[in-house]
Design a protein around this motif. Sequence first.
Motif, PDB file in Angstrom:
ATOM      1  N   CYS A 103     -44.361  40.663   3.767  1.00  0.00           N
ATOM      2  CA  CYS A 103     -45.451  40.346   2.647  1.00  0.00           C
ATOM      3  C   CYS A 103     -46.180  41.707   3.434  1.00  0.00           C
ATOM      4  O   CYS A 103     -46.560  41.594   4.567  1.00  0.00           O
TER       5      CYS A 103
ATOM      6  N   CYS B  45     -49.209  40.238   4.499  1.00  0.00           N
ATOM      7  CA  CYS B  45     -49.501  39.545   6.021  1.00  0.00           C
ATOM      8  C   CYS B  45     -47.755  39.438   6.849  1.00  0.00           C
ATOM      9  O   CYS B  45     -48.083  38.835   7.936  1.00  0.00           O
TER      10      CYS B  45
ATOM     11  N   LEU C 133     -39.743  37.154   2.792  1.00  0.00           N
ATOM     12  CA  LEU C 133     -39.918  37.672   1.339  1.00  0.00           C
ATOM     13  C   LEU C 133     -38.758  36.568   0.959  1.00  0.00           C
ATOM     14  O   LEU C 133     -37.569  36.969   1.274  1.00  0.00           O
TER      15      LEU C 133
ATOM     16  N   CYS D 101     -43.705  35.559  -0.962  1.00  0.00           N
ATOM     17  CA  CYS D 101     -44.018  35.393   0.442  1.00  0.00           C
ATOM     18  C   CYS D 101     -43.819  33.728   0.708  1.00  0.00           C
ATOM     19  O   CYS D 101     -43.787  33.419  -0.448  1.00  0.00           O
ATOM     20  N   THR D 102     -42.830  34.223   2.120  1.00  0.00           N
ATOM     21  CA  THR D 102     -43.190  32.475   2.640  1.00  0.00           C
ATOM     22  C   THR D 102     -43.781  32.053   3.264  1.00  0.00           C
ATOM     23  O   THR D 102     -44.154  30.992   3.642  1.00  0.00           O
ATOM     24  N   SER D 103     -45.188  32.751   3.158  1.00  0.00           N
ATOM     25  CA  SER D 103     -46.355  32.254   4.439  1.00  0.00           C
ATOM     26  C   SER D 103     -47.040  30.616   3.100  1.00  0.00           C
ATOM     27  O   SER D 103     -47.816  31.498   2.293  1.00  0.00           O
TER      28      SER D 103
ATOM     29  N   CYS E  98     -50.295  32.920   2.286  1.00  0.00           N
ATOM     30  CA  CYS E  98     -50.676  33.823   1.264  1.00  0.00           C
ATOM     31  C   CYS E  98     -49.898  33.597   0.608  1.00  0.00           C
ATOM     32  O   CYS E  98     -50.968  33.237  -0.730  1.00  0.00           O
TER      33      CYS E  98
ATOM     34  N   THR F 266     -50.168  45.055  -2.920  1.00  0.00           N
ATOM     35  CA  THR F 266     -50.645  43.866  -3.005  1.00  0.00           C
ATOM     36  C   THR F 266     -50.867  43.665  -5.395  1.00  0.00           C
ATOM     37  O   THR F 266     -51.865  42.393  -5.511  1.00  0.00           O
TER      38      THR F 266
END
Length: 60
Positions: free
Chosen positions: A13, A16, A20, A33-35, A38, A53
């Motif tokens: 990403c 952050c 992904l 995104c795995t966060s 975010c 973005t």
Amino acid sequence: MPLEAGLLEILACPACHAPLDDRTADETPELLCTSPDCGLAYPVRDDIPVLLTDEARRPA
């Protein structure tokens, strides 16, 4: 069409730097995104990830 595993391993990403998740097999192809903080979803157009973005969407 899913992205190659080698490519997915080096992509992150831009916001952050989290890994992904490949959702290119879905109706709307994207990289997620795995966060949990975010969570941006980046579109994949013509099998090319658009990791900007400004182009990303925030999941609901």
